[in-house]
Design an enzyme around this catalytic site. Structure first.
Site, PDB file in Angstrom:
ATOM      1  N   GLU A  91       0.817  -1.202   0.000  1.00 40.69           N
ATOM      2  CA  GLU A  91       0.000   0.000   0.000  1.00 40.69           C
ATOM      3  C   GLU A  91       0.856   1.258   0.000  1.00 40.69           C
ATOM      4  OE1 GLU A  91      -4.048  -1.675   1.949  1.00 40.69           O
ATOM      5  OE2 GLU A  91      -2.553  -1.036   3.392  1.00 40.69           O
ATOM      6  N   CYS A 104       3.312   8.374   1.514  1.00 40.15           N
ATOM      7  CA  CYS A 104       3.893   7.372   2.413  1.00 40.15           C
ATOM      8  C   CYS A 104       4.088   6.090   1.611  1.00 40.15           C
ATOM      9  CB  CYS A 104       2.910   7.169   3.574  1.00 40.15           C
ATOM     10  SG  CYS A 104       3.423   5.910   4.732  1.00 40.15           S
ATOM     11  N   CYS A 111       6.811  -7.371   7.008  1.00 39.07           N
ATOM     12  CA  CYS A 111       7.966  -6.922   7.781  1.00 39.07           C
ATOM     13  C   CYS A 111       8.384  -8.070   8.687  1.00 39.07           C
ATOM     14  CB  CYS A 111       7.600  -5.689   8.620  1.00 39.07           C
ATOM     15  SG  CYS A 111       9.034  -4.988   9.487  1.00 39.07           S
ATOM     16  N   CYS A 115       6.874  -5.666  15.475  1.00 40.26           N
ATOM     17  CA  CYS A 115       6.573  -4.772  16.605  1.00 40.26           C
ATOM     18  C   CYS A 115       5.160  -5.075  17.105  1.00 40.26           C
ATOM     19  CB  CYS A 115       6.695  -3.313  16.184  1.00 40.26           C
ATOM     20  SG  CYS A 115       8.368  -2.919  15.642  1.00 40.26           S
ATOM     21  N   CYS A 118       1.894  -3.214  15.559  1.00 39.34           N
ATOM     22  CA  CYS A 118       1.889  -2.866  14.127  1.00 39.34           C
ATOM     23  C   CYS A 118       1.212  -3.952  13.299  1.00 39.34           C
ATOM     24  CB  CYS A 118       3.323  -2.669  13.650  1.00 39.34           C
ATOM     25  SG  CYS A 118       3.440  -2.406  11.869  1.00 39.34           S
ATOM     26  N   CYS A 343      -1.209   5.332  10.069  1.00 36.87           N
ATOM     27  CA  CYS A 343       0.055   4.684  10.438  1.00 36.87           C
ATOM     28  C   CYS A 343      -0.219   3.347  11.090  1.00 36.87           C
ATOM     29  CB  CYS A 343       0.797   5.480  11.499  1.00 36.87           C
ATOM     30  SG  CYS A 343       1.205   7.109  11.026  1.00 36.87           S
TER      31      CYS A 343
HETATM   32  N1  SAH Z   1       9.440   0.063   9.819  1.00 41.39           N
HETATM   33  C1  SAH Z   1       9.598   1.447   9.956  1.00 41.39           C
HETATM   34  C2  SAH Z   1       8.694   2.275   9.078  1.00 41.39           C
HETATM   35  C3  SAH Z   1       7.240   1.868   8.943  1.00 41.39           C
HETATM   36  S1  SAH Z   1       6.164   2.137  10.301  1.00 41.39           S
HETATM   37  C4  SAH Z   1       9.457   1.875  11.409  1.00 41.39           C
HETATM   38  O1  SAH Z   1       8.996   1.068  12.198  1.00 41.39           O
HETATM   39  O2  SAH Z   1       9.844   2.993  11.724  1.00 41.39           O
HETATM   40  C5  SAH Z   1       5.906   3.889  10.404  1.00 41.39           C
HETATM   41  C6  SAH Z   1       5.543   4.343  11.809  1.00 41.39           C
HETATM   42  O3  SAH Z   1       4.239   3.918  12.195  1.00 41.39           O
HETATM   43  C7  SAH Z   1       6.509   3.806  12.843  1.00 41.39           C
HETATM   44  O4  SAH Z   1       6.865   4.789  13.779  1.00 41.39           O
HETATM   45  C8  SAH Z   1       5.660   2.738  13.483  1.00 41.39           C
HETATM   46  O5  SAH Z   1       6.152   2.408  14.748  1.00 41.39           O
HETATM   47  C9  SAH Z   1       4.298   3.397  13.509  1.00 41.39           C
HETATM   48  N2  SAH Z   1       3.205   2.467  13.769  1.00 41.39           N
HETATM   49  C10 SAH Z   1       3.187   1.130  13.562  1.00 41.39           C
HETATM   50  N3  SAH Z   1       1.996   0.620  13.939  1.00 41.39           N
HETATM   51  C11 SAH Z   1       1.253   1.645  14.393  1.00 41.39           C
HETATM   52  C12 SAH Z   1      -0.092   1.752  14.890  1.00 41.39           C
HETATM   53  N4  SAH Z   1      -0.880   0.689  14.966  1.00 41.39           N
HETATM   54  N5  SAH Z   1      -0.537   2.974  15.248  1.00 41.39           N
HETATM   55  C13 SAH Z   1       0.252   4.058  15.112  1.00 41.39           C
HETATM   56  N6  SAH Z   1       1.506   4.012  14.641  1.00 41.39           N
HETATM   57  C14 SAH Z   1       2.019   2.829  14.288  1.00 41.39           C
HETATM   58 FE1  SF4 Z   2       8.043  -3.448  10.868  1.00 39.55          FE
HETATM   59 FE2  SF4 Z   2       5.791  -2.357  11.732  1.00 39.55          FE
HETATM   60 FE3  SF4 Z   2       7.883  -2.600  13.381  1.00 39.55          FE
HETATM   61 FE4  SF4 Z   2       7.971  -0.799  11.386  1.00 39.55          FE
HETATM   62  S1  SF4 Z   2       6.554  -0.788  13.135  1.00 39.55           S
HETATM   63  S2  SF4 Z   2       9.573  -2.261  11.990  1.00 39.55           S
HETATM   64  S3  SF4 Z   2       6.787  -1.909   9.795  1.00 39.55           S
HETATM   65  S4  SF4 Z   2       6.718  -4.299  12.450  1.00 39.55           S
END
Ligand code: SAH
Ligand code: SF4
Length: 367
Positions: A91, A104, A111, A115, A118, A343
């Protein structure tokens, strides 16, 4: 197989033309046709001799991902679902704001880092995107937003003024493709964006930060999300490999090359998990070590996430602790509600190869 010219940066394109026995200026001409004018075929490239165009048609192609979904939210946020192969779709999201438009982009199908909060992480991982698949998101967005179509339209305002690598995936684990894609974004023969308007976001992959600083220093955002290792180990598992102390040292090394004199720390606000005044005070210790700004992101939920978004009051109190210490803090507005484009909600369609989707998520990570 025909080469996909969409993903070649200046150097790659020169190499390609040298292979055809052509001069380097041809590379610049074709870069401009593809990225500035949005050409999708060689026939359109009228200042290139017919026999060279025929050679190009035989050996090369301009192939963006296929758009298989296109939705716009009430607030103007637009999300595309892009098919990158038979099994995977990623996306890209366009966020229009007063005076700027941010795209974005995704860097991986899924991934590996998982995390806790996420949605992309929960989907598992299939593969890295190619440079063409990454820069193709910007190419497609410009076309969809009617930019390339207008003759002589290159100039201001342009619909996409900023690019953030904050879609699906961890860009620092795919730098072989992210670097050429970012170079095209800042190349004057490409998209001509300032380095300060292209931001790579990382969860803290330290060796990747050093490589990006050396090879293509653009603006950097770091997903911090916790003020100490004990909590960050649980929320952002890569912390177990590169703990906060090492991460901060890498931030300071990055700043020596960065186009901005601060790192943006992203901090997702999870109710009752990382959002107390105590956590904010603990963050001041981190802020004392690195020139930084904070971007608070209200958690965006997705099915079975197991977390809740912090309330507006809690977020305000948290921000004010940081602000009272003189830090710059912004709270991200939630955009793209209704089309799951906020996000952390991007999930695309990933044929998981990690089998993560088969295990029960979160059990180990819940506080
Ligand atoms: N992998 C990279 C970039 C993609 S995520 C990273 O983790 O930085 C982009 C941002 O969205 C990151 O700061 C991530 O931690 C945040 N993010 C992930 N899941 C989220 C959620 N459910 N709500 C709000 N932000 C989130
Ligand atoms: Fe991967 Fe999501 Fe963690 Fe970013 S926030 S490193 S996309 S698992």
């Amino acid at each position: 197989m025909r080469s996909n010219l969409l993903g070649l940066d200046a150097q790659g394109m020169e190499r390609f033309f040298a292979g055809l026995g052509e001069k380097p200026f041809r590379a610049r001409q074709v870069l401009k046709w593809i990225h500035r004018r949005g050409a999708a075929d060689f026939a359109a490239m009228t200042d290139i001799a017919k026999d060279l165009r025929a050679k190009l048609e035989a050996s090369a192609a301009i192939e963006p991902p296929a758009v298989v979904g296109d939705g716009t939210a009430q607030d103007g946020t637009r999300k595309w679902l892009l098919k990158v192969d038979g099994a995977n779709a990623v996306e890209a999201v366009f966020i229009p704001e007063e005076g700027r438009g941010t795209l974005c982009v995704s860097s991986q199908a899924g991934c590996t880092l998982d995390c806790a909060f996420c949605s992309t992480g929960k989907q598992g991982f299939n593969r890295n995107l190619s440079a063409a698949e990454i820069v193709g998101q910007l190419w497609l967005a410009n076309r969809a937003l009617g930019f390339h179509d207008k003759p002589g339209a290159w100039g201001e305002p342009r619909p996409v003024s900023n690019v953030v690598f904050m879609g699906m995936g961890e860009p620092m684990l795919n730098l072989d493709a992210v670097i050429p894609a970012a170079r095209l974004m800042i190349d004057d023969n490409g998209y001509g964006l300032s380095r300060r308007r292209v931001t790579v976001s990382t969860s803290g992959v330290v060796p990747g930060m050093d490589r990006l600083a050396a090879e293509c220093p653009v603006a950097l955002a770091v997903s911090l999300h916790a003020p100490n290792d004990e909590l960050r180990d649980r929320l952002v598992p890569i912390n177990r490999r590169y703990p906060i102390r090492e991460l901060l040292a890498a931030c300071n090394r990055y700043l020596e090359r960065a186009p901005r004199d601060f790192i943006t720390f992203e901090y997702v606000m999870l109710d009752g998990v990382n959002d107390s005044e105590g956590h904010a005070k603990e963050l001041l210790g981190i802020a004392a070590e690195v020139r930084c700004k904070f971007n608070l992101i209200p958690f965006n939920s997705f099915p079975a996430s197991g977390f809740r978004r912090s309330g507006a009051d809690r977020i305000r109190r948290f921000a004010s602790v940081l602000q009272s210490a003189g830090l710059t803090v912004t709270t991200r507005k939630t955009r793209g509600d209704g089309i799951d484009a906020a996000c952390g909600q991007l999930a695309g369609d990933v044929a998981d190869r990690t089998r993560r989707t088969q295990v029960v998520p979160l059990t180990e990570l819940r506080a």
